[in-house]
Write a protein that holds these residues in place. Structure first.
Motif, mmCIF file in Angstrom:
data_model
loop_
_atom_site.group_PDB
_atom_site.id
_atom_site.type_symbol
_atom_site.label_atom_id
_atom_site.label_comp_id
_atom_site.label_asym_id
_atom_site.label_seq_id
_atom_site.Cartn_x
_atom_site.Cartn_y
_atom_site.Cartn_z
ATOM 1 N N GLU A 15 2.524 6.251 -6.974
ATOM 2 C CA GLU A 15 1.426 7.028 -7.542
ATOM 3 C C GLU A 15 1.579 8.531 -7.300
ATOM 4 O OE1 GLU A 15 -1.672 3.295 -7.031
ATOM 5 O OE2 GLU A 15 -1.838 5.033 -5.694
ATOM 6 N N ASN A 25 1.451 3.942 -3.009
ATOM 7 C CA ASN A 25 1.121 5.364 -2.838
ATOM 8 C C ASN A 25 2.291 6.253 -3.261
ATOM 9 O OD1 ASN A 25 -1.451 4.994 -1.961
ATOM 10 N ND2 ASN A 25 -0.998 5.290 0.230
ATOM 11 N N ASN A 51 0.826 -1.210 0.000
ATOM 12 C CA ASN A 51 0.000 0.000 0.000
ATOM 13 C C ASN A 51 0.860 1.260 0.000
ATOM 14 O OD1 ASN A 51 -2.215 -1.618 0.108
ATOM 15 N ND2 ASN A 51 -2.694 -1.240 2.271
ATOM 16 N N LYS A 79 -7.354 10.332 -5.676
ATOM 17 C CA LYS A 79 -7.048 9.749 -6.989
ATOM 18 C C LYS A 79 -8.325 9.350 -7.705
ATOM 19 C CE LYS A 79 -3.045 8.009 -4.691
ATOM 20 N NZ LYS A 79 -2.509 6.843 -4.000
#
Ligand code: ADP
Ligand code: MG
Length: 590
Positions: A503, A500, A496, A549
């Protein structure tokens, strides 16, 4: 005189202060000294040759020692102690010594001594701050010291010859006091022995209180002779005692009516006082608990901790809100909370007693538990609403497409498949993440190396990172200790967080993953060079479905927080808007 002395068989007799008569064997007077001349009133010349019976008519010459009446010139009849002995140096003579039983000389001397003693006593009695008075058998003062006069505002010397009744007339303000004295004096006479009473004397600034001793003295016939009165002021003691009692009764009132249990214990833990509130909570009366040891009522698992607390108390520290369980008479345990402190001995400074205020907290704990539960419930509610919302959107889209297909018959719908699959994927992703949160999957806790875990995640995401032109650089300390963890859960957290980070850098960049040992913990930092998080959004992190997002679920951080919390760890996020984000994970060493 010189001749006479040289001829005398007892030449030194004239220097002696006792009256001495030198007698021949047949008891005629041979010589007398000047003390004897003074005592008898006769000169030696007048007595020489006379029998001793002319001086002491009833003398028994067979006895060595006796009392006899001296018929002298001065006294009609004076009793003297007479002793007759042989004169050791000359057998022809005997010595007769006369000592007055009550001579003028002695009287003068003893009078002087008495005067002296009296002066001393008067001086002494006048300097003490106590009431001292002597009355005769009729209640008339024969003596009163200065202090007595000071209290009544009447010269103490003027007490003499007056009774209390007289004084009551002269100083009417004190009449009730004198009346009381008359009454108690009479009581003492009747009892015939020392009595003690408390006398209150009113003054402008309040009553003065005296502890009074009264001693009756009778003569040989049992007739009232003197009453000695001695009074010591105890106003201060009485007042401070009254004050103490008042504050004590006030505190007792508080203690007795408090719903908290107030108790005192000796250093062994034995209960010395317990307030009645114990009955309500524990079913014991205070009486039943006295001299019991408090520890006997503790839950066995709380004993160790409470002994530590006890030790700290004896060292003088105050303990607040110590939680433990107390056993009631029925055998049930109640959660309570105590605040205790030691009471120190004024002289030694050692703790000699412990005072404790104990409160039932079971209701509070229940309320807290309820709150926690309702908190959870509200999260579940919140979650359910969000889930419904999040899933409805893609479902609406899917439904729309199918309705479209249905209405138009089977057409070339290739171009819609992509969108439909995307939406289905999104539903699937949401469901998967929710399952991690919701399902208590069979978890096996194992000892694992953090380094291996991170490498696994980096290998997994490396390809995806490269697509976005992101490089992952690891700097992991060698020989890091193992941690207790559920492997897949921790992997999920790192996936995770690294995702992140990737991203957050759509134009590429470097992700640094560092880990090192910090005391009893391992610290892992995942640092990116991405867009960062504005301060106002920082506090929203971890809220379900909070995402910036387009295709985000907003569940990744929430899941991660939960997992790390279950591993007794901690996540901290620091971010600099526009420059990057650092996520710190702290996990305890196994
Ligand atoms: P998602 O990634 O699905 O959006 P997350 O719970 O993982 O959900 O993250 C929630 C939000 O937190 C993200 O949408 C993003 O706005 C912010 N965020 C998380 N990590 C980072 C990061 N490394 N850099 C910038 N923003 C981040
Ligand atoms: Mg995410």
């Amino acid at each position: 005189m010189g001749n006479k002395l040289t001829r005398s068989p007892m030449p030194f007799m004239h220097q002696l202060s006792d009256a001495i008569i030198l007698l021949t064997k047949d008891f005629s007077i041979q010589e007398i000294n000047s003390a004897a001349e003074k005592m008898t009133g006769w000169a030696q010349e007048e007595l020489k040759g006379l029998p001793i019976s002319s001086l002491l008519p009833d003398l028994n010459i067979k006895r060595n020692k006796q009392q006899a009446v001296l018929s002298g010139d001065i006294h009609d009849s004076m009793i003297v102690d007479v002793s007759i002995d042989d004169l050791g140096t000359d057998e022809a003579y005997q010595v007769c010594i006369l000592k007055p039983v009550n001579t003028d000389v002695e009287e003068v001397n003893s009078g002087a001594i008495e005067n002296f003693q009296e002066d001393l006593l008067v001086t002494l009695t006048n300097i003490v701050p106590d009431f001292i008075g002597i009355k005769d058998g009729y209640g008339k003062f024969v003596y009163a010291n200065k202090f007595s006069g000071d209290i009544f505002g009447y010269p103490h010397t003027d007490f003499i010859g007056k009774t209390d009744a007289d004084l009551a007339q002269l100083v009417p303000y004190f009449k009730p006091v004198f009346d009381y004295c008359i009454e108690t004096d009479e009581g003492v006479w009747q009892e015939g022995k020392l009595q003690r009473c408390v006398e209150k004397i009113p003054t402008a600034s309040g009553a003065r209180i005296f502890d009074v001793y009264k001693i009756p003295v009778f003569d040989e016939e049992g007739v009232r002779k003197n009453l000695l009165v001695f009074g010591r002021e105890i106003t201060d003691q009485v007042l401070s005692h009254e004050k103490l009692q008042e504050s004590e009764s006030r505190y007792r009132l508080l203690a007795e009516n408090s719903t908290d249990i107030i108790s005192t214990h000796n250093v062994e833990g034995e209960m010395l006082y317990v307030s009645p509130a114990c009955e309500q909570l524990l079913g014991y009366t205070p009486q039943e608990l006295l001299s019991k040891k408090a520890f006997d009522l503790f839950h066995p698992s709380d004993i160790r901790q409470s002994l530590k607390v006890h030790e700290q108390l004896l060292k003088g520290s105050e303990i607040s809100n110590f939680q433990f369980r107390l056993k009631s008479k029925k055998g049930e345990y109640h959660c309570v909370e105590s605040t205790c402190r030691g009471i120190k001995d004024e002289l030694t400074g050692e703790v000699i007693e412990i005072i404790a205020v104990t409160r039932d907290i079971s209701e509070r704990l229940e309320a807290e538990e309820l709150l926690r539960k309702s908190d959870k419930l509200s999260i579940v509610g919140q979650l359910a609403a969000s889930v419904a919302h999040e899933i409805r959107n893609p479902l609406t889209a899917l439904k729309g497409f199918i309705q479209l297909f249905q209405s138009k018959g089977i057409v070339d719908c290739e171009k819609y498949y992509g969108i439909m699959l995307d939406e289905l994927n999104r539903i699937e992703q949401i469901i998967t993440e929710l399952l991690i949160l919701a399902k208590p999957q069979s978890k096996t806790v194992e000892k694992k190396g953090i380094k291996e875990l991170i490498h696994y995640v980096v290998d997994l995401l490396d390809r995806q990172a490269l697509v976005h032109n992101v490089h992952i650089v690891c700097d992991l300390e060698e020989n890091l200790p193992l941690i207790n963890c559920v492997e897949n859960e921790l992997k999920q957290v790192f996936i995770n967080l690294v995702k992140n980070a990737i991203e957050a850098m759509p134009d590429g960049g470097i992700i640094h993953i560092d880990s090192e040992r910090k005391g009893r913990n391992i610290e892992i930092i995942i640092q990116d060079q991405g867009c960062g998080i504005p301060p106002e959004s920082l506090k929203k992190l971890g809220e379900p479905f909070y995402s910036t997002k387009e295709k985000g679920t907003g569940l990744g951080l929430m899941t991660s927080y939960k997992i790390i919390q279950e591993h007794f760890g901690q996540i901290n996020i620091e971010s600099d808007s526009g420059r990057g984000t650092a996520v710190q994970i702290i996990l305890p060493i196994a």
